[in-house]
Design a protein around this motif. Structure first.
Motif, PDB file in Angstrom:
ATOM      1  N   GLY A  52      95.067   8.229  44.810  1.00  0.00           N
ATOM      2  CA  GLY A  52      95.387   8.068  46.219  1.00  0.00           C
ATOM      3  C   GLY A  52      94.226   7.532  47.052  1.00  0.00           C
ATOM      4  O   GLY A  52      94.255   7.582  48.280  1.00  0.00           O
ATOM      5  N   LYS A  53      93.201   7.014  46.385  1.00  0.00           N
ATOM      6  CA  LYS A  53      92.021   6.542  47.126  1.00  0.00           C
ATOM      7  C   LYS A  53      91.869   5.017  47.111  1.00  0.00           C
ATOM      8  O   LYS A  53      92.361   4.337  46.217  1.00  0.00           O
ATOM      9  CB  LYS A  53      90.770   7.183  46.524  1.00  0.00           C
ATOM     10  N   THR A  54      91.162   4.541  48.128  1.00  0.00           N
ATOM     11  CA  THR A  54      90.865   3.120  48.230  1.00  0.00           C
ATOM     12  C   THR A  54      89.820   2.743  47.192  1.00  0.00           C
ATOM     13  O   THR A  54      88.696   3.226  47.253  1.00  0.00           O
ATOM     14  CB  THR A  54      90.329   2.791  49.638  1.00  0.00           C
ATOM     15  N   VAL A  55      90.207   1.900  46.257  1.00  0.00           N
ATOM     16  CA  VAL A  55      89.260   1.500  45.216  1.00  0.00           C
ATOM     17  C   VAL A  55      88.797   0.058  45.403  1.00  0.00           C
ATOM     18  O   VAL A  55      87.807  -0.367  44.824  1.00  0.00           O
ATOM     19  CB  VAL A  55      89.856   1.657  43.800  1.00  0.00           C
ATOM     20  N   LEU A 232      96.146  -4.661  34.572  1.00  0.00           N
ATOM     21  CA  LEU A 232      96.525  -3.672  35.583  1.00  0.00           C
ATOM     22  C   LEU A 232      97.399  -4.316  36.648  1.00  0.00           C
ATOM     23  O   LEU A 232      97.301  -5.520  36.896  1.00  0.00           O
ATOM     24  CB  LEU A 232      95.274  -3.055  36.218  1.00  0.00           C
ATOM     25  N   VAL A 233      98.225  -3.509  37.300  1.00  0.00           N
ATOM     26  CA  VAL A 233      99.214  -4.060  38.222  1.00  0.00           C
ATOM     27  C   VAL A 233      99.016  -3.544  39.652  1.00  0.00           C
ATOM     28  O   VAL A 233      98.893  -2.347  39.875  1.00  0.00           O
ATOM     29  CB  VAL A 233     100.645  -3.715  37.751  1.00  0.00           C
ATOM     30  N   VAL A 234      99.011  -4.474  40.590  1.00  0.00           N
ATOM     31  CA  VAL A 234      98.990  -4.162  42.012  1.00  0.00           C
ATOM     32  C   VAL A 234     100.344  -4.542  42.600  1.00  0.00           C
ATOM     33  O   VAL A 234     100.828  -5.648  42.355  1.00  0.00           O
ATOM     34  CB  VAL A 234      97.905  -4.970  42.765  1.00  0.00           C
ATOM     35  N   ALA A 235     100.961  -3.639  43.356  1.00  0.00           N
ATOM     36  CA  ALA A 235     102.172  -4.005  44.093  1.00  0.00           C
ATOM     37  C   ALA A 235     101.761  -4.420  45.503  1.00  0.00           C
ATOM     38  O   ALA A 235     101.077  -3.681  46.203  1.00  0.00           O
ATOM     39  CB  ALA A 235     103.144  -2.833  44.136  1.00  0.00           C
ATOM     40  N   GLU A 236     102.182  -5.603  45.926  1.00  0.00           N
ATOM     41  CA  GLU A 236     101.817  -6.135  47.241  1.00  0.00           C
ATOM     42  C   GLU A 236     102.907  -5.854  48.269  1.00  0.00           C
ATOM     43  O   GLU A 236     104.093  -5.858  47.944  1.00  0.00           O
ATOM     44  CB  GLU A 236     101.675  -7.656  47.182  1.00  0.00           C
ATOM     45  N   PHE A 254      98.163   0.147  41.228  1.00  0.00           N
ATOM     46  CA  PHE A 254      97.604   0.058  42.575  1.00  0.00           C
ATOM     47  C   PHE A 254      98.661  -0.407  43.573  1.00  0.00           C
ATOM     48  O   PHE A 254      99.588  -1.128  43.213  1.00  0.00           O
ATOM     49  CB  PHE A 254      96.436  -0.932  42.629  1.00  0.00           C
ATOM     50  N   ILE A 255      98.440  -0.016  44.819  1.00  0.00           N
ATOM     51  CA  ILE A 255      99.364  -0.340  45.893  1.00  0.00           C
ATOM     52  C   ILE A 255      98.594  -0.960  47.042  1.00  0.00           C
ATOM     53  O   ILE A 255      97.509  -0.514  47.388  1.00  0.00           O
ATOM     54  CB  ILE A 255     100.002   0.957  46.437  1.00  0.00           C
TER      55      ILE A 255
END
Ligand code: C2E
Ligand code: CA
Ligand code: CA
Ligand code: CA
Length: 279
Positions: A52-55, A232-236, A254-255
């Motif tokens: 839940g943190k900003t990485v 790794l996957v980021v949802a935009e 990641f979100i």
């Protein structure tokens, strides 16, 4: 006369030349901003779902003109590409994003990554790799905290050449992200052959995961496929709690989106990092 805003000086112009005028005005505004060093960056937090943190934070370029007001990158980046201004603009973005990251590292956020959009035209510039190396050296940042976002358009001309370029970037230790995934062409084909670290699923897919079963399943398989390839996957463009919980369920890594945060000014990002540290 058609009223096309106080910025217009062509009262009877047909649509074509109206848009040409606008282009010239935007080009002028961009030139002026480069000259006066008034471009600036905002940073949108990228959150790791596990913690839940900003990485990471994505650097997003901003142009505000005295007369034209705020001009969106969706409008001025294509004009920068057409006019060649993308080269100095792109250099400026990398240099300043790295400088800002150095600052965050200095004040104690040493695990933060910065992710930088790179136009395919910018990448194809002969000097791109050399300039990048120099900027990374000067910034004294471990390269694994630097990510470059490219779109599938980079493959349009010459896949082989792009792959070699990517390999060079990876050799430097910099991470590569494929942006806007799903909006381009035979994306699935490239995935196996390009050395990618991150895949960003386009907002248009995320928009529909709550309403379309097909879309939801497509996103499922994109995530599965990426993970098979160690990507790794980021949802935009995540805007709702419902989207978030679906993506969590699917194992997205990641979100990014308004649900967590809009793009922030550097001091606002620092405040957010500070809050998370003591949360
Ligand atoms: P992008 O790389 O796909 O960046 C994400 C865009 O979506 C950003 O728009 C961001 O503000 C917006 N966004 C993020 N979350 C949400 C959300 O939840 N809802 C909605 N509606 N929008 C969201 P922005 O800043 O206007 O940038 C637009 C595009 O301009 C970027 O799309 C990127 O392609 C380009 N761009 C921005 N900065 C740069 C840059 O420094 N260099 C290059 N080459 N292109 C840039
Ligand atoms: Ca002006
Ligand atoms: Ca991007
Ligand atoms: Ca994107």
């Amino acid at each position: 006369a058609k009223d096309n805003g106080k910025n217009s000086y062509s009262f009877y112009a047909p649509d074509m030349s109206k848009s040409l005028d606008r282009k010239l005005l935007v080009e002028g505004a961009l030139r002026e901003a480069i000259g006066k060093n008034t471009l600036y960056l905002q940073y949108q937090p990228i959150i790791e779902l596990k913690t839940g943190k900003t990485v990471a934070a994505e650097a997003l370029l901003r142009l505000k003109d005295d007369e034209l007001g705020f001009i969106s990158p969706g409008e001025f980046i294509p004009i920068a590409e057409e006019t060649g201004l993308i080269i100095p603009t792109g250099d400026w973005v990398i240099e300043n994003a790295l400088r800002e990251l150095s600052y965050y590292r200095l004040v104690g956020y040493e695990s933060l990554s910065i992710t930088i959009n790179v136009s395919s035209l910018q990448m194809k510039d002969r000097n791109f790799i050399d300039k990048l190396k120099l900027m990374v050296q000067n910034a004294k940042i471990p390269p694994e905290f630097i990510k470059l976002e490219v779109t599938e358009s980079v493959f349009m001309e010459n896949v082989e050449k792009s792959i070699n370029l990517f390999r060079e970037i990876k050799k430097m230790g910099i991470k590569l992200a494929l942006d806007d995934f799903g909006t381009g062409y035979s994306s699935l084909n490239y995935l196996r052959s390009i050395p990618l670290d991150i895949l960003k699923i386009d907002k248009s897919f995320i928009d529909e995961i709550t309403t379309s079963r097909v879309l939801s399943e497509i996103v499922d398989s994109i995530i599965g496929m990426a993970h098979t390839l160690d990507i790794l996957v980021v949802a935009e463009g995540v805007e709702s709690e419902e989207q978030l919980s679906i993506l969590k369920e699917k194992g997205c890594d990641f979100i990014q989106g308004y649900f967590f945060s809009k793009p922030l000014m550097p001091n606002q990002l620092e405040e957010r990092l500070q809050e998370e540290k003591y949360a």
